[in-house]
Design a protein around this motif. Sequence first.
Motif: not given
Length: 554
Positions: A232-242
């Motif tokens: 789910d992108e809701t969680y995986r997008k957290l990989d794109n910020i520190s």
Amino acid sequence: MSGQLFNKSQTSRRTFLLRAGLLTAGILLNGCLRKLGGRKADYAHITGNLRGPNAKAGHMLRDKVPLPSPTGTSTVKTLIIGGGISALSAARWLKNNGETDFKVVELEDHAGGNAFFGTNAVSSYPLGAHYITLINNEDKKLIDFLQETQVITHFDDKGLPFYNEYYLCFDPEERLLINGHWQNGIVPDFGVPDADRRQIERFFKMVTQYQQAKGNDGKYAFTIPIDESSADETYRKLDNISFTDYLKAEGFDSPYLLWYLDYSCKDDYGRHAKDVSAWAGLHYFSSRRGKAANAEPNSAITWPEGNGWLMKQLRNQISDHLLTSHMVYSVGLGQNNVQVKVMDLAKGTTSLIIAENVIMASQQFVNQKLLTGITRPGVDYSRMNYAPWLIANITVDKLPSPEKGMVLCWDNVAYGQPSVGYVNANQQDLKLIEEKKVLTYYLPLCDKEPRLSRLTAYSRTYDQWLDIIIPELEQMHPEITPHIEQIDLWLWGHGMISPAVGYIWGETRRQAKEPIADRIFFAHTDLSGISLFEEAFHHGINAAQQVINKYHGA
Ligand SMILES: Cc1cc2nc3c(=O)[nH]c(=O)nc-3n(C[C@H](O)[C@H](O)[C@H](O)COP(=O)(O)OP(=O)(O)OC[C@H]3O[C@@H](n4cnc5c(N)ncnc54)[C@H](O)[C@@H]3O)c2cc1C
């Protein structure tokens, strides 16, 4: 080091049962040193050495030193490169599934990789990996292994595992030196203002929600092995910020909380919170849901030799297949096979091994040098950052007393210091003589970018390391220096992969897992971006299963 976040208060039952019981029963269970000149007078009595993985072999690979042509040829069905946890787990899986024609080649003179350990007259001690926590109950393959090795002894009528009391970390488990006082647990508490406490509570409430959160595919947002986590992108997008930027955006600014979270990233990933992704930072707190019949959630499982104990359980099952002091220096595709060139480091001779399959359980930065004439589309090795670490095993005749607050624990951390503290390697020890100890001190070298930190670290002498370590120890334990007998240093130049922003769910990691020509398979914690025993264990199984599926179908 320690991931025991939520169980600040522990019962003392284990310590009581084990220590007291064995002491009354009267059970007594029972290295190369150099004297250094030019040392500060205060340190002159301290013996020890600075060591690390085989640097000579590493440089031969790095510099592509020309080696003699192979003199002999042998064949094997499956060759496993490396002897760390991933490799040993792959070997065990092949063997347990009837695939017995395999060899494991390791360049060091011992198996274990980062889970290797040392021993001196006082104790065994870790040189890297030193504990696991309760395993997620749905991780059947790892639960089976732990049962096979008696780490789990049996299950209760609800199906909850009983962990072996000898291996659950004995109490007391962890303490923090803060505001001049040793407090119980590592989450800052003593002398912490109310406003900071409220933020700490808010953070833990948030990660507890994440712990149970599931994505739109029904999978946990954060789990171990990480590849089982939700897409789910809701969680995986957290990989794109520190992690640091995420915490700022969420309104967390308490210096006590931010110190604790930075410590946690250094502890598990060898990097500061600003250098890892928010997904990784949250994974540390939200991926463990293991429950036991006889232990608190997040309890640590450990041994004097750390994960070296688990390593031995794997290694002993396949030791007939293990060749140490053998360095692979080239891996190429033949017509229908894989051609692997190997150097016997003891004899200085080289040979060719022709294999139907190869499992590369070596680090990806090494694979880059080994793969000959093979390109890997989408794999950008420059995105793989390896955190260097310095480990010091410090033998003391005793710890100076008295101390303010909590007594010596397994994990001992000081607020605001560069290291992540030390573990008492003797904590799980059953010896009667308890004054002498080996303290395993962990220093992540993370203040510069990894390559620079590595270069600086390689240039430091034994004495220069003492100048860093001893003042910090003195802050933790004033007057400790005369009690130090020996300090053995171990430098991991490429200690562990670190989950930099965009690595875990990015293209490089995805492509690095892809087999080549259905003959070369990969297994290493580099393929997770988070370096944990559990991840290594599963990468080994996955690669071995890919080989098995070739012959027996999926
Ligand atoms: C300081 C430190 C502390 C850690 N603490 C913990 C912890 O407490 N708990 C935890 O779960 N994890 C911890 N880890 C992570 C640990 O790395 C993993 O748990 C696991 O041991 C990694 O296993 P691996 O097989 O993936 O890799 P590695 O251990 O890196 O194994 C790779 C192996 O390949 C060999 N090799 C490389 N090149 C060649 C070649 N050309 N030919 C032959 N062999 C080769 C290497 O010598 C090595 O033995 C820690 C790591 C470090 C560095």
